[in-house]
Design an enzyme around this catalytic site. Sequence first.
Site, PDB file in Angstrom:
ATOM      1  CG  ASP A   1      -2.377  32.991  -3.150  1.00 16.20           C
ATOM      2  OD1 ASP A   1      -1.143  32.989  -3.253  1.00 16.20           O
ATOM      3  OD2 ASP A   1      -3.100  33.858  -3.684  1.00 16.20           O
TER       4      ASP A   1
ATOM      5  CE  LYS B   1      -0.567  36.020  -6.104  1.00 14.42           C
ATOM      6  NZ  LYS B   1      -0.081  34.943  -5.305  1.00 14.42           N
TER       7      LYS B   1
ATOM      8  CE  LYS C   1       2.685  42.024  -3.766  1.00 13.75           C
ATOM      9  NZ  LYS C   1       2.134  40.693  -3.547  1.00 13.75           N
TER      10      LYS C   1
ATOM     11  CE  LYS D   1      -2.736  36.148  -2.081  1.00 11.70           C
ATOM     12  NZ  LYS D   1      -1.413  36.390  -1.602  1.00 11.70           N
TER      13      LYS D   1
HETATM   14  P1  NAI Z   1       9.183  32.189  -8.780  1.00  7.69           P
HETATM   15  O1  NAI Z   1       8.618  32.353 -10.145  1.00  7.69           O
HETATM   16  O2  NAI Z   1      10.450  32.875  -8.442  1.00  7.69           O
HETATM   17  O3  NAI Z   1       9.386  30.653  -8.461  1.00  7.69           O
HETATM   18  C1  NAI Z   1       8.604  29.652  -8.980  1.00  7.69           C
HETATM   19  C2  NAI Z   1       9.505  28.509  -9.382  1.00  7.69           C
HETATM   20  O4  NAI Z   1       8.689  27.427  -9.791  1.00  7.69           O
HETATM   21  C3  NAI Z   1      10.400  28.837 -10.569  1.00  7.69           C
HETATM   22  O5  NAI Z   1      11.739  28.538 -10.245  1.00  7.69           O
HETATM   23  C4  NAI Z   1       9.892  27.930 -11.666  1.00  7.69           C
HETATM   24  O6  NAI Z   1      10.907  27.518 -12.529  1.00  7.69           O
HETATM   25  C5  NAI Z   1       9.307  26.787 -10.877  1.00  7.69           C
HETATM   26  N1  NAI Z   1       8.266  25.986 -11.540  1.00  7.69           N
HETATM   27  C6  NAI Z   1       7.300  26.373 -12.401  1.00  7.69           C
HETATM   28  N2  NAI Z   1       6.525  25.345 -12.732  1.00  7.69           N
HETATM   29  C7  NAI Z   1       6.987  24.271 -12.057  1.00  7.69           C
HETATM   30  C8  NAI Z   1       6.600  22.927 -11.991  1.00  7.69           C
HETATM   31  N3  NAI Z   1       5.570  22.475 -12.688  1.00  7.69           N
HETATM   32  N4  NAI Z   1       7.297  22.088 -11.189  1.00  7.69           N
HETATM   33  C9  NAI Z   1       8.364  22.539 -10.480  1.00  7.69           C
HETATM   34  N5  NAI Z   1       8.779  23.815 -10.517  1.00  7.69           N
HETATM   35  C10 NAI Z   1       8.104  24.677 -11.301  1.00  7.69           C
HETATM   36  O7  NAI Z   1       8.016  32.632  -7.801  1.00  7.69           O
HETATM   37  P2  NAI Z   1       8.087  32.947  -6.222  1.00  7.69           P
HETATM   38  O8  NAI Z   1       8.256  34.392  -6.019  1.00  7.69           O
HETATM   39  O9  NAI Z   1       9.045  32.019  -5.586  1.00  7.69           O
HETATM   40  O10 NAI Z   1       6.598  32.582  -5.801  1.00  7.69           O
HETATM   41  C11 NAI Z   1       6.180  31.241  -5.847  1.00  7.69           C
HETATM   42  C12 NAI Z   1       4.671  31.132  -5.777  1.00  7.69           C
HETATM   43  O11 NAI Z   1       4.249  31.605  -4.526  1.00  7.69           O
HETATM   44  C13 NAI Z   1       3.937  31.938  -6.841  1.00  7.69           C
HETATM   45  O12 NAI Z   1       2.853  31.196  -7.347  1.00  7.69           O
HETATM   46  C14 NAI Z   1       3.399  33.109  -6.069  1.00  7.69           C
HETATM   47  O13 NAI Z   1       2.212  33.638  -6.624  1.00  7.69           O
HETATM   48  C15 NAI Z   1       3.136  32.459  -4.730  1.00  7.69           C
HETATM   49  N6  NAI Z   1       3.042  33.452  -3.670  1.00  7.69           N
HETATM   50  C16 NAI Z   1       4.158  34.171  -3.296  1.00  7.69           C
HETATM   51  C17 NAI Z   1       4.049  35.119  -2.299  1.00  7.69           C
HETATM   52  C18 NAI Z   1       5.250  35.863  -1.853  1.00  7.69           C
HETATM   53  O14 NAI Z   1       6.332  35.677  -2.356  1.00  7.69           O
HETATM   54  N7  NAI Z   1       5.127  36.743  -0.860  1.00  7.69           N
HETATM   55  C19 NAI Z   1       2.759  35.413  -1.651  1.00  7.69           C
HETATM   56  C20 NAI Z   1       1.676  34.613  -2.138  1.00  7.69           C
HETATM   57  C21 NAI Z   1       1.835  33.648  -3.088  1.00  7.69           C
END
Ligand code: NAI
Length: 511
Positions: free
Chosen positions: A311, A360, A402, A468
């Site tokens: 995370d 989370k 955010k 984290k």
């Molecule tokens: P997002 O939802 O925009 O991107 C995630 C992507 O993963 C989506 O395009 C989705 O279609 C794809 N996906 C879902 N399941 C999948 C799978 N099994 N195989 C391949 N692709 C898959 O989310 P974002 O904002 O990019 O964040 C990504 C991760 O990072 C989340 O879990 C979030 O909690 C974590 N995170 C983000 C932080 C930040 O942006 N500052 C901080 C801490 C953690």
Amino acid sequence: QKREMANEQIDGDNSGHFIRSQYQEKLALFDQEFMNGQSTSNLSMSSTVTQQTKTFEIETDKRIPKLGVMLVGLGGNNGATFVAGILANKLKMDWETKNGTMSANFFGSFTQSGTVHAGYKFNSKSNILEDVHLPVKDLLPMVDPCQFMISGWDISQANLYESCLRAKVLEPDLLKQLKGELESIKPLPAAFRGDFIASNQADRADNVINGTNIEIITKLREDIRLMKSQCDKVVVLWTANTEMYMLPEIDTMDKLHMMVSKNHELPASVLYCMAAIEERVLYLNGSPQNTFHKAIVEYARQKGSFIAGSDFKSGQTRYKTIMSDFLIGSGIRLSSVVSYNHLGNNDGKNLSEDKCFQSKKISKGGVLDDAIKSNKILYPEGKDKIDHDVIIRYIPFVGDSKRAIDEYSSQIFMNGINTIMSYNMCEDSLLAVPLMIDMVILGELFTRMRVNGEGLGPVLSYLSFFFKAPITNHSDYVINSYTRQRESLVNFLKVAAGLPLDSGTMMAFKY
Ligand code: NAI
């Protein structure tokens, strides 16, 4: 157990290719009976503490590989911003905004924009020592992010230009200039286990691999091998949706292999991680789910592979571990921490389902544990809790920007109450991407290092600075403190580079 390096490229000893350094670590070792943290007189201290000295030989392969980075979740906000941001830097792009012309940079990246205090030099004019700071990226030979080869998987087949538009993170003028390049990048079909993420993600899933667990792992391994054939080394980084926790945890290798072969419903992250371990490539986990079951860590150890997570510690939690360093480090009793977040991106949408939010919450929940343990005067037995809660809401209007609102209440002198509030507003992906770059670069570097003849790992815990809920090779010993995490990472890089550590006493300035 001796570990083999996961990188075939550096097999075979050629001393011209290595940086070798020796480091003598001195630890104050207290008697086992010593009551940790209880106030004690100086006299009793002297009878219970001895100095332990250990020598470490550190060896770093100087050869920088051509690195392939495979993102799970390539088309997400982080994935798309990672690709476009690196392209913009590589092509040294400028773009117009209402605030004027902007240029690409790597601000927020510890390796690319951070410096460390390396030592001193004598200033003959003022007759006094002055500080020498070095860029982190110059300490040891590291991959340049502009040289990454990037690919990856996503359950959504949108190309990277469409993904960037969907993310609403980067400026339209920049995306217009990168349109051709971004359109040519399409995610590979993904391993998908819908039950482990929110049901509201189902309409994205138009690019998935069908098959049994074994068939999916085999396909992912083929994807990794194809990437390997085009470069020297590969790193896989999970930046896909937060999955719900899988319980009970998979505790033995037999159970893990049974669940794979009998086609039990396993989270997609476990399938990617197993494929990476079997291909002996580093697997990094940027989301909170418990991918690193006991059996997975053991599997990585057996295969001589590397893992790190979990995370991304990019915003609110990072700040929290700095605030607790500041307050508790000053002798102030931090007594309650209440964190509210709202965000409107797809991550927020996924977290709006309770099963994913719980992952989370767990990941954000443990970050003050080591701070509490560090001070028995403020947190004696029976009073060793901080009231700590985390609330997250999905508000589509704010998109990737955010909001994090935190209230820190502390007990101060004579039981006065000191309350500090912070309000942080920022594009989440612009905080996360520099961390992703850092963990790939440093993670790759760590796979080229040996300490006393052994590779690091299987868990690369020096990467804890970026996570984290860090996992380590000694599950009972976890550091969340920002200061200690940074210090251990910086000091390790410095000793590997052959630099003496700063004692920090400033005794050189006494005369
Ligand atoms: P997002 O939802 O925009 O991107 C995630 C992507 O993963 C989506 O395009 C989705 O279609 C794809 N996906 C879902 N399941 C999948 C799978 N099994 N195989 C391949 N692709 C898959 O989310 P974002 O904002 O990019 O964040 C990504 C991760 O990072 C989340 O879990 C979030 O909690 C974590 N995170 C983000 C932080 C930040 O942006 N500052 C901080 C801490 C953690």
